[in-house]
Design an enzyme around this catalytic site. Structure first.
Site, PDB file in Angstrom:
ATOM      1  CE  LYS A  25      18.958 -32.879 -20.686  1.00 49.54           C
ATOM      2  NZ  LYS A  25      19.172 -32.686 -22.132  1.00 49.54           N
TER       3      LYS A  25
ATOM      4  CG  HIS B  74      16.564 -22.083 -26.603  1.00 45.38           C
ATOM      5  ND1 HIS B  74      17.779 -22.718 -26.613  1.00 45.38           N
ATOM      6  CD2 HIS B  74      15.628 -23.077 -26.554  1.00 45.38           C
ATOM      7  CE1 HIS B  74      17.593 -24.036 -26.566  1.00 45.38           C
ATOM      8  NE2 HIS B  74      16.291 -24.273 -26.532  1.00 45.38           N
TER       9      HIS B  74
ATOM     10  NE  ARG C  56      28.541 -32.078   0.055  1.00 44.50           N
ATOM     11  CZ  ARG C  56      29.309 -31.722   1.088  1.00 44.50           C
ATOM     12  NH1 ARG C  56      28.754 -31.410   2.242  1.00 44.50           N
ATOM     13  NH2 ARG C  56      30.607 -31.681   0.959  1.00 44.50           N
TER      14      ARG C  56
ATOM     15  CG  HIS D 177      22.188 -25.945 -27.756  1.00 41.51           C
ATOM     16  ND1 HIS D 177      22.156 -27.083 -26.991  1.00 41.51           N
ATOM     17  CD2 HIS D 177      21.170 -25.170 -27.305  1.00 41.51           C
ATOM     18  CE1 HIS D 177      21.152 -27.004 -26.110  1.00 41.51           C
ATOM     19  NE2 HIS D 177      20.536 -25.857 -26.294  1.00 41.51           N
TER      20      HIS D 177
ATOM     21  CE  LYS E  10      11.971 -31.600 -21.061  1.00 41.96           C
ATOM     22  NZ  LYS E  10      12.724 -30.386 -20.917  1.00 41.96           N
TER      23      LYS E  10
ATOM     24  CG  HIS F  87      18.026 -28.576 -28.841  1.00 39.57           C
ATOM     25  ND1 HIS F  87      16.823 -28.822 -29.456  1.00 39.57           N
ATOM     26  CD2 HIS F  87      17.742 -27.766 -27.778  1.00 39.57           C
ATOM     27  CE1 HIS F  87      15.854 -28.210 -28.784  1.00 39.57           C
ATOM     28  NE2 HIS F  87      16.387 -27.552 -27.765  1.00 39.57           N
TER      29      HIS F  87
ATOM     30  CD  GLU G  71      20.193 -35.943 -22.895  1.00 40.36           C
ATOM     31  OE1 GLU G  71      19.295 -35.098 -22.862  1.00 40.36           O
ATOM     32  OE2 GLU G  71      21.371 -35.681 -23.198  1.00 40.36           O
TER      33      GLU G  71
ATOM     34  CD  GLU H 131      12.729 -26.290 -27.187  1.00 43.78           C
ATOM     35  OE1 GLU H 131      12.593 -27.421 -27.703  1.00 43.78           O
ATOM     36  OE2 GLU H 131      13.827 -25.857 -26.772  1.00 43.78           O
TER      37      GLU H 131
ATOM     38  NE  ARG I 103      15.939 -35.186 -20.314  1.00 42.93           N
ATOM     39  CZ  ARG I 103      15.667 -34.650 -19.146  1.00 42.93           C
ATOM     40  NH1 ARG I 103      15.565 -35.389 -18.084  1.00 42.93           N
ATOM     41  NH2 ARG I 103      15.514 -33.347 -19.027  1.00 42.93           N
TER      42      ARG I 103
ATOM     43  CG  ASN J 237      19.262 -33.461 -26.814  1.00 41.89           C
ATOM     44  OD1 ASN J 237      18.841 -32.571 -26.087  1.00 41.89           O
ATOM     45  ND2 ASN J 237      19.889 -34.527 -26.351  1.00 41.89           N
TER      46      ASN J 237
HETATM   47  P1  NAD Z   1      14.411 -16.168 -20.838  1.00 38.67           P
HETATM   48  O1  NAD Z   1      14.401 -16.820 -19.534  1.00 38.67           O
HETATM   49  O2  NAD Z   1      15.602 -15.357 -21.213  1.00 38.67           O
HETATM   50  O3  NAD Z   1      13.096 -15.273 -20.954  1.00 38.67           O
HETATM   51  C1  NAD Z   1      12.897 -14.500 -22.100  1.00 38.67           C
HETATM   52  C2  NAD Z   1      12.649 -13.028 -21.744  1.00 38.67           C
HETATM   53  O4  NAD Z   1      11.315 -12.888 -21.276  1.00 38.67           O
HETATM   54  C3  NAD Z   1      13.553 -12.472 -20.667  1.00 38.67           C
HETATM   55  O5  NAD Z   1      13.918 -11.168 -21.028  1.00 38.67           O
HETATM   56  C4  NAD Z   1      12.649 -12.444 -19.435  1.00 38.67           C
HETATM   57  O6  NAD Z   1      13.031 -11.445 -18.534  1.00 38.67           O
HETATM   58  C5  NAD Z   1      11.315 -12.139 -20.044  1.00 38.67           C
HETATM   59  N1  NAD Z   1      10.139 -12.590 -19.327  1.00 38.67           N
HETATM   60  C6  NAD Z   1       9.976 -13.732 -18.635  1.00 38.67           C
HETATM   61  N2  NAD Z   1       8.695 -13.886 -18.288  1.00 38.67           N
HETATM   62  C7  NAD Z   1       8.036 -12.808 -18.748  1.00 38.67           C
HETATM   63  C8  NAD Z   1       6.675 -12.407 -18.719  1.00 38.67           C
HETATM   64  N3  NAD Z   1       5.717 -13.197 -18.203  1.00 38.67           N
HETATM   65  N4  NAD Z   1       6.341 -11.226 -19.274  1.00 38.67           N
HETATM   66  C9  NAD Z   1       7.295 -10.454 -19.858  1.00 38.67           C
HETATM   67  N5  NAD Z   1       8.591 -10.788 -19.951  1.00 38.67           N
HETATM   68  C10 NAD Z   1       8.949 -11.968 -19.399  1.00 38.67           C
HETATM   69  O7  NAD Z   1      14.271 -17.230 -22.034  1.00 38.67           O
HETATM   70  P2  NAD Z   1      13.302 -18.478 -22.296  1.00 38.67           P
HETATM   71  O8  NAD Z   1      13.015 -18.448 -23.734  1.00 38.67           O
HETATM   72  O9  NAD Z   1      12.194 -18.543 -21.333  1.00 38.67           O
HETATM   73  O10 NAD Z   1      14.260 -19.722 -21.968  1.00 38.67           O
HETATM   74  C11 NAD Z   1      15.411 -19.975 -22.726  1.00 38.67           C
HETATM   75  C12 NAD Z   1      16.362 -20.798 -21.898  1.00 38.67           C
HETATM   76  O11 NAD Z   1      15.767 -22.050 -21.571  1.00 38.67           O
HETATM   77  C13 NAD Z   1      17.660 -21.099 -22.609  1.00 38.67           C
HETATM   78  O12 NAD Z   1      18.736 -20.823 -21.757  1.00 38.67           O
HETATM   79  C14 NAD Z   1      17.584 -22.595 -22.884  1.00 38.67           C
HETATM   80  O13 NAD Z   1      18.849 -23.191 -22.928  1.00 38.67           O
HETATM   81  C15 NAD Z   1      16.757 -23.060 -21.721  1.00 38.67           C
HETATM   82  N6  NAD Z   1      16.079 -24.339 -21.930  1.00 38.67           N
HETATM   83  C16 NAD Z   1      16.253 -25.301 -20.969  1.00 38.67           C
HETATM   84  C17 NAD Z   1      15.633 -26.535 -21.109  1.00 38.67           C
HETATM   85  C18 NAD Z   1      15.773 -27.562 -20.033  1.00 38.67           C
HETATM   86  O14 NAD Z   1      15.334 -28.708 -20.227  1.00 38.67           O
HETATM   87  N7  NAD Z   1      16.336 -27.251 -18.900  1.00 38.67           N
HETATM   88  C19 NAD Z   1      14.845 -26.795 -22.243  1.00 38.67           C
HETATM   89  C20 NAD Z   1      14.697 -25.796 -23.193  1.00 38.67           C
HETATM   90  C21 NAD Z   1      15.320 -24.565 -23.018  1.00 38.67           C
END
Ligand code: NAD
Length: 359
Positions: free
Chosen positions: A138, A257, A116, A241, A216, A237, A226, A180, A230, A234
């Site tokens: 989120k 992404h 929980r 998405h 943000k 997106h 949201e 972003e 908020r 999007n």
């Molecule tokens: P990711 O987490 O897949 O990281 C990208 C790649 O970089 C991966 O292969 C990872 O292993 C590698 N990596 C991470 N840190 C590293 C470093 N310092 N050096 C070398 N390699 C490294 O992708 P991302 O682009 O960080 O995040 C995308 C995700 O975020 C998506 O799933 C998206 O939906 C989500 N997202 C969430 C929110 C939210 O508000 N929660 C907002 C925007 C995006």
């Protein structure tokens, strides 16, 4: 220099390249167990940075998962929950999410649901997760290529942002995060957009990251769940998405992404011009910005049906209507603009024509 702290929803976002504040956070708390969730790449590149900054820090257990969006799903969460149990995690445990947005999203979700809910902190290591994913509470995972369809709103105890992690990030991932940052300027801060739109992604500084997070954070603190404002986050997106989900299911080298939402923002800027008063000059400026930084993505009309199905599953919809957040001008965004399917198709055609594959 004192680390910069940005108050958020009951926690601070802390900008600190030395990770001293993370060190202090751990010392100030008496957690029964500390677990670090990370993926293979972050384990190789980022865990040593953490260990170097806090050489005294030991006695933690590491849960390492395979990297990539394709692994952001409930099956991986089950694996993580099992590992938490195996390591003896209880309600007084702390989960440190060390990685990109996949880790901060999935780690936040698994922590917020385990027994929980246990404490977690975000230590984002990609540009995208630093400027966006780790802030705002989120959490979630994808299902059947529908993005983030299972999840919670759950706030971390703190977010620690250190630009030192970005040194090992490859160029494609860096540019993905830039999408972003550009979005934050487009929806809320025209002068920031003007200042960064021509920069190379490698020129993004901790100050730019801070400014982007501040935009943000200003939005999410006003509307944590949201209900209204908020939704401006999007922008790009709804279509982005769908493109990302479809690409994950069908492309050998799927869109990242940021790449997907860059294409999504061009399509949705078209919708904004068509339906929401965005000027033609602004539309052209946005197109030029994204095409300068991001590769074109070509797709066939045959995928439109699948894209529309993905959009209909989007969380922003009301009933069967597909909802968008659309710019009215650069720096301002309106929410809950519902768009007919034939106009969405027009925007997808617009993008295809733009990149020369729409003939
Ligand atoms: P990711 O987490 O897949 O990281 C990208 C790649 O970089 C991966 O292969 C990872 O292993 C590698 N990596 C991470 N840190 C590293 C470093 N310092 N050096 C070398 N390699 C490294 O992708 P991302 O682009 O960080 O995040 C995308 C995700 O975020 C998506 O799933 C998206 O939906 C989500 N997202 C969430 C929110 C939210 O508000 N929660 C907002 C925007 C995006």
């Amino acid at each position: 220099m004192n680390p910069h702290k940005l108050p958020s929803i009951g926690y601070d976002v802390i900008f600190d390249d030395t990770l001293t504040e993370l060190h202090r956070f751990i010392q100030q708390h008496t957690y029964s167990k500390i677990l670090i969730l990370t993926d293979r790449n972050a384990c190789i590149h980022c865990l040593p940075v953490l260990q170097e900054a806090m050489p005294w820090f030991d006695g933690y257990d590491v849960i390492e998962v395979d990297p990539g969006e394709e692994n952001k799903n409930i099956d991986f969460c089950v694996g993580i929950w099992k590992m938490m149990l195996d390591f003896g995690a209880d309600r007084q445990s702390l989960l440190i999410n060390l990685g990109g947005g996949v880790i901060t999203d999935m780690g936040g979700f698994t922590a917020s649901t385990f027994k929980r809910g246990i404490d977690f902190v975000q230590v984002p290591t990609t540009l995208l997760s630093q400027v966006d994913a780790s802030v705002g509470g989120k959490t979630g995972v994808d299902m059947d290529h529908v993005k983030n369809i299972i999840g919670t709103f759950a706030q971390p105890k703190a977010v620690f942002i250190a630009s030192t992690f970005l040194r090992t990030l490859d160029q494609r991932q860096l540019v993905s995060g830039f999408a972003e940052i550009i979005k934050h300027g487009l929806i809320a801060d025209r002068s920031f957009y003007e200042a960064i739109k021509g920069l190379d992604a490698t020129a993004i500084s901790l100050e730019h990251i801070r400014h982007s997070v501040a935009i943000k954070n200003n939005v999410v603190t006003q509307d944590p769940l949201e209900k209204g404002l908020r939704k401006i986050l999007n922008f790009g997106h709804t279509i982005g998405h769908a493109l990302e989900g479809h690409s994950l299911a069908s492309d050998r080298n799927p869109l990242l992404h940021g790449e997907a939402i860059a294409a999504g923002m061009i399509c949705e800027a078209y919708l904004a011009h068509r339906l929401n008063g965005l000027s033609e000059d602004a539309l052209n400026d946005i197109i030029q910005t994204f095409r300068r930084h991001f590769p074109d993505y070509s797709y066939d009309r045959e995928i439109y049906e699948a894209l529309l199905v993905l959009m209909k599953n989007d969380k922003k919809n009301a009933g069967h209507r597909i909802g968008f957040s659309l710019l009215s001008t650069i720096g301002q965004c309106d929410i809950d603009v519902f768009v007919e399917e034939d106009v969405i198709v027009e925007s997808l055609d617009f993008y295809r024509n733009l990149i020369g594959s729409g003939r």
